[in-house]
Design a protein around this motif. Structure first.
Motif, PDB file in Angstrom:
ATOM      1  N   PHE A 114       5.601  -8.196  -6.436  1.00 33.96           N
ATOM      2  CA  PHE A 114       5.081  -7.291  -5.403  1.00 33.96           C
ATOM      3  C   PHE A 114       4.264  -6.181  -6.066  1.00 33.96           C
ATOM      4  O   PHE A 114       4.707  -5.542  -7.016  1.00 33.96           O
ATOM      5  CB  PHE A 114       6.188  -6.763  -4.485  1.00 33.96           C
ATOM      6  CG  PHE A 114       7.303  -5.995  -5.129  1.00 33.96           C
ATOM      7  CD1 PHE A 114       8.196  -6.596  -6.003  1.00 33.96           C
ATOM      8  CD2 PHE A 114       7.493  -4.647  -4.830  1.00 33.96           C
ATOM      9  CE1 PHE A 114       9.226  -5.874  -6.603  1.00 33.96           C
ATOM     10  CE2 PHE A 114       8.527  -3.919  -5.403  1.00 33.96           C
ATOM     11  CZ  PHE A 114       9.397  -4.548  -6.300  1.00 33.96           C
ATOM     12  N   VAL A 115       3.042  -6.058  -5.580  1.00 31.20           N
ATOM     13  CA  VAL A 115       2.086  -5.168  -6.228  1.00 31.20           C
ATOM     14  C   VAL A 115       1.488  -4.235  -5.171  1.00 31.20           C
ATOM     15  O   VAL A 115       0.953  -4.698  -4.154  1.00 31.20           O
ATOM     16  CB  VAL A 115       0.953  -5.974  -6.907  1.00 31.20           C
ATOM     17  CG1 VAL A 115       0.013  -5.033  -7.658  1.00 31.20           C
ATOM     18  CG2 VAL A 115       1.526  -7.025  -7.864  1.00 31.20           C
ATOM     19  N   ALA A 116       1.604  -2.933  -5.421  1.00 35.62           N
ATOM     20  CA  ALA A 116       0.944  -1.954  -4.535  1.00 35.62           C
ATOM     21  C   ALA A 116      -0.500  -1.822  -5.009  1.00 35.62           C
ATOM     22  O   ALA A 116      -0.751  -1.410  -6.148  1.00 35.62           O
ATOM     23  CB  ALA A 116       1.668  -0.614  -4.602  1.00 35.62           C
ATOM     24  N   VAL A 117      -1.429  -2.202  -4.170  1.00 34.49           N
ATOM     25  CA  VAL A 117      -2.830  -2.303  -4.599  1.00 34.49           C
ATOM     26  C   VAL A 117      -3.720  -1.202  -4.003  1.00 34.49           C
ATOM     27  O   VAL A 117      -4.944  -1.296  -4.083  1.00 34.49           O
ATOM     28  CB  VAL A 117      -3.402  -3.707  -4.282  1.00 34.49           C
ATOM     29  CG1 VAL A 117      -2.725  -4.760  -5.146  1.00 34.49           C
ATOM     30  CG2 VAL A 117      -3.232  -4.046  -2.800  1.00 34.49           C
ATOM     31  N   GLY A 118      -3.120  -0.200  -3.425  1.00 34.49           N
ATOM     32  CA  GLY A 118      -3.922   0.905  -2.902  1.00 34.49           C
ATOM     33  C   GLY A 118      -3.038   2.074  -2.508  1.00 34.49           C
ATOM     34  O   GLY A 118      -1.829   1.914  -2.293  1.00 34.49           O
ATOM     35  N   ILE A 119      -3.663   3.240  -2.437  1.00 39.15           N
ATOM     36  CA  ILE A 119      -2.978   4.466  -1.995  1.00 39.15           C
ATOM     37  C   ILE A 119      -3.809   5.025  -0.850  1.00 39.15           C
ATOM     38  O   ILE A 119      -5.014   5.277  -1.008  1.00 39.15           O
ATOM     39  CB  ILE A 119      -2.888   5.484  -3.148  1.00 39.15           C
ATOM     40  CG1 ILE A 119      -2.109   4.882  -4.327  1.00 39.15           C
ATOM     41  CG2 ILE A 119      -2.277   6.799  -2.683  1.00 39.15           C
ATOM     42  CD1 ILE A 119      -2.072   5.744  -5.562  1.00 39.15           C
ATOM     43  N   ASP A 120      -3.198   5.202   0.309  1.00 37.13           N
ATOM     44  CA  ASP A 120      -4.001   5.546   1.496  1.00 37.13           C
ATOM     45  C   ASP A 120      -4.837   6.808   1.306  1.00 37.13           C
ATOM     46  O   ASP A 120      -6.005   6.872   1.710  1.00 37.13           O
ATOM     47  CB  ASP A 120      -3.127   5.609   2.766  1.00 37.13           C
ATOM     48  CG  ASP A 120      -1.973   6.614   2.698  1.00 37.13           C
ATOM     49  OD1 ASP A 120      -1.855   7.349   1.693  1.00 37.13           O
ATOM     50  OD2 ASP A 120      -1.192   6.654   3.671  1.00 37.13           O
TER      51      ASP A 120
ATOM     52  N   TRP B 178       3.703  -4.952   2.656  1.00 36.58           N
ATOM     53  CA  TRP B 178       4.695  -3.859   2.606  1.00 36.58           C
ATOM     54  C   TRP B 178       3.986  -2.530   2.378  1.00 36.58           C
ATOM     55  O   TRP B 178       2.837  -2.490   1.946  1.00 36.58           O
ATOM     56  CB  TRP B 178       5.743  -4.122   1.522  1.00 36.58           C
ATOM     57  CG  TRP B 178       5.210  -4.255   0.117  1.00 36.58           C
ATOM     58  CD1 TRP B 178       4.616  -5.359  -0.435  1.00 36.58           C
ATOM     59  CD2 TRP B 178       5.214  -3.259  -0.915  1.00 36.58           C
ATOM     60  NE1 TRP B 178       4.250  -5.094  -1.739  1.00 36.58           N
ATOM     61  CE2 TRP B 178       4.612  -3.820  -2.067  1.00 36.58           C
ATOM     62  CE3 TRP B 178       5.683  -1.938  -0.983  1.00 36.58           C
ATOM     63  CZ2 TRP B 178       4.465  -3.122  -3.260  1.00 36.58           C
ATOM     64  CZ3 TRP B 178       5.539  -1.228  -2.181  1.00 36.58           C
ATOM     65  CH2 TRP B 178       4.945  -1.834  -3.297  1.00 36.58           C
ATOM     66  N   MET B 179       4.656  -1.461   2.711  1.00 38.13           N
ATOM     67  CA  MET B 179       4.100  -0.131   2.471  1.00 38.13           C
ATOM     68  C   MET B 179       5.181   0.760   1.886  1.00 38.13           C
ATOM     69  O   MET B 179       6.359   0.642   2.214  1.00 38.13           O
ATOM     70  CB  MET B 179       3.540   0.475   3.760  1.00 38.13           C
ATOM     71  CG  MET B 179       4.573   0.798   4.790  1.00 38.13           C
ATOM     72  SD  MET B 179       3.830   1.090   6.415  1.00 38.13           S
ATOM     73  CE  MET B 179       2.752   2.450   6.052  1.00 38.13           C
ATOM     74  N   LEU B 180       4.733   1.634   0.986  1.00 40.92           N
ATOM     75  CA  LEU B 180       5.668   2.536   0.337  1.00 40.92           C
ATOM     76  C   LEU B 180       5.571   3.904   0.991  1.00 40.92           C
ATOM     77  O   LEU B 180       4.524   4.558   0.923  1.00 40.92           O
ATOM     78  CB  LEU B 180       5.335   2.601  -1.165  1.00 40.92           C
ATOM     79  CG  LEU B 180       6.271   3.300  -2.159  1.00 40.92           C
ATOM     80  CD1 LEU B 180       6.244   4.821  -2.047  1.00 40.92           C
ATOM     81  CD2 LEU B 180       7.712   2.812  -2.019  1.00 40.92           C
ATOM     82  N   LEU B 181       6.618   4.311   1.674  1.00 40.55           N
ATOM     83  CA  LEU B 181       6.688   5.654   2.253  1.00 40.55           C
ATOM     84  C   LEU B 181       7.264   6.547   1.163  1.00 40.55           C
ATOM     85  O   LEU B 181       8.434   6.395   0.780  1.00 40.55           O
ATOM     86  CB  LEU B 181       7.567   5.644   3.510  1.00 40.55           C
ATOM     87  CG  LEU B 181       7.136   4.656   4.604  1.00 40.55           C
ATOM     88  CD1 LEU B 181       8.163   4.617   5.742  1.00 40.55           C
ATOM     89  CD2 LEU B 181       5.757   5.025   5.153  1.00 40.55           C
TER      90      LEU B 181
ATOM     91  N   ILE C 182       0.855  -1.191   0.000  1.00 39.98           N
ATOM     92  CA  ILE C 182       0.000   0.000   0.000  1.00 39.98           C
ATOM     93  C   ILE C 182       0.889   1.239   0.000  1.00 39.98           C
ATOM     94  O   ILE C 182       1.941   1.261   0.647  1.00 39.98           O
ATOM     95  CB  ILE C 182      -0.984  -0.010   1.207  1.00 39.98           C
ATOM     96  CG1 ILE C 182      -1.908   1.207   1.169  1.00 39.98           C
ATOM     97  CG2 ILE C 182      -0.241  -0.125   2.539  1.00 39.98           C
ATOM     98  CD1 ILE C 182      -3.135   1.066   2.062  1.00 39.98           C
ATOM     99  N   TRP C 183       0.468   2.229  -0.754  1.00 39.21           N
ATOM    100  CA  TRP C 183       1.208   3.494  -0.865  1.00 39.21           C
ATOM    101  C   TRP C 183       0.834   4.361   0.318  1.00 39.21           C
ATOM    102  O   TRP C 183      -0.357   4.562   0.584  1.00 39.21           O
ATOM    103  CB  TRP C 183       0.786   4.200  -2.151  1.00 39.21           C
ATOM    104  CG  TRP C 183       1.882   4.825  -2.933  1.00 39.21           C
ATOM    105  CD1 TRP C 183       2.221   6.141  -2.935  1.00 39.21           C
ATOM    106  CD2 TRP C 183       2.747   4.175  -3.865  1.00 39.21           C
ATOM    107  NE1 TRP C 183       3.267   6.348  -3.805  1.00 39.21           N
ATOM    108  CE2 TRP C 183       3.605   5.149  -4.393  1.00 39.21           C
ATOM    109  CE3 TRP C 183       2.901   2.849  -4.293  1.00 39.21           C
ATOM    110  CZ2 TRP C 183       4.584   4.862  -5.330  1.00 39.21           C
ATOM    111  CZ3 TRP C 183       3.870   2.567  -5.224  1.00 39.21           C
ATOM    112  CH2 TRP C 183       4.703   3.556  -5.727  1.00 39.21           C
ATOM    113  N   ALA C 184       1.794   4.868   1.031  1.00 40.61           N
ATOM    114  CA  ALA C 184       1.515   5.725   2.188  1.00 40.61           C
ATOM    115  C   ALA C 184       1.920   7.154   1.840  1.00 40.61           C
ATOM    116  O   ALA C 184       3.110   7.452   1.714  1.00 40.61           O
ATOM    117  CB  ALA C 184       2.263   5.223   3.416  1.00 40.61           C
TER     118      ALA C 184
END
Ligand SMILES: O=C(O)C(=O)C[C@H](O)[C@@H](O)CO
Length: 268
Positions: free
Chosen positions: A232-238, A41-44, A21-23
């Motif tokens: 690895f796939v980011a499936v959302g943006i907070d 995982w989270m992307l800062l 998830i994108w943070a």
């Protein structure tokens, strides 16, 4: 104490999809909330979110107790910035807009101490060494560091195999918004030529034995990219998730349907 183990780096070598998830709020409090929700995982985001080295440090500290692995995206590939991010304890670093193998190799050197690289020694001053509590940090740090380079331009796609082949590049992450924009499709990654560029990049990266990732909040997109080989796939943006939830909630209480333009986005 032991050098903190990089679970994300280890997981890249496994199987199955790692959901991220994108943070984007840039605060420790919001990052901690996201870290409790079960994503792998989270992307800062230090590129497009309002972040600085101190704000990223605070978020790393906030999420440290949770199993959600932090990945920090630098604003750019400057060696001094990379040194500061590693010093505050970033172990998995993403760098945007990498277009050549030479650029990728320069990033690897920025993350390694001499003689393999050019990283300066922070020693007992920095969190990375846990203020010198970690023995032999200089010789062992690279084992737990993970470099993810972003491919998000035509040139990057053309050089994907060479970029992924660089020793010290652990993974490649495709940026669909920038890639589609660089291909004159203004954020629309579903255009056939962009899909072909994404597919060929995933193939080239996997052929080099490296992990590939992508941002894909749409379920169908995420499943397709995983089938093509993304690990690895980011499936959302907070931020987007908050906005969508707020819009849906208001519409529900007013008994209205959602206006399509209220949720549409040219990117995500
Ligand atoms: O090009 C992309 O896509 C990315 O690199 C991710 C974006 O920067 C992200 O902010 C979503 O719009």
């Amino acid at each position: 104490m032991q050098l903190p183990f990089n679970h994300f780096k280890a997981a890249l070598a496994g199987s199955g999809t790692l959901y991220g998830i994108w943070a984007g709020f840039g605060t420790a409090y919001a990052a901690e909330v996201v870290a409790t929700t079960g994503y792998d995982w989270m992307l800062l985001d230090g590129e497009h979110a309002p972040n600085s080295v101190p704000s990223l440090l605070a978020q790393l500290q906030a999420v440290a107790p949770y199993s959600c692995a932090p990945v920090v995206r630098a604003s750019h590939g400057d060696a001094t910035l990379i040194k500061q991010l590693l010093d505050v304890g970033v172990q998995t670093l993403m760098v945007p807009m990498v277009e050549t193998a030479e650029q990728a190799a320069t990033l690897v050197r920025a993350m390694r101490y001499p003689p393999a690289g050019i990283r300066g020694v922070g020693g007992g001053l920095v969190r990375a060494t846990r203020w010198d509590a970690v023995p032999d940090y200089i010789r062992t740090a690279h084992e737990q560091l993970c470099l993810i380079v972003q491919i998000e331009s035509r040139q990057g796609v053309e050089n994907a195999a060479a970029i992924a082949a660089v020793e010290g590049v652990d993974a490649v992450f495709i940026g669909p918004a920038d890639l589609s924009t660089s291909m004159d499709h203004a954020g629309d990654a579903r255009q056939p030529d962009v899909q072909e560029a994404i597919a060929s990049t995933i193939r080239d990266v996997c052929d080099q034995g490296k992990a590939c990732g992508i941002l894909a909040p749409d379920v169908g997109d995420a499943q397709r990219y995983a089938q093509w080989g993304c690990r690895f796939v980011a499936v959302g943006i907070d931020i987007s998730l908050l906005r969508q939830a707020a819009l849906h909630n208001l519409a529900r209480h007013r008994g209205e349907g959602l206006v399509a333009s209220a949720t549409a986005s040219s990117t995500y």
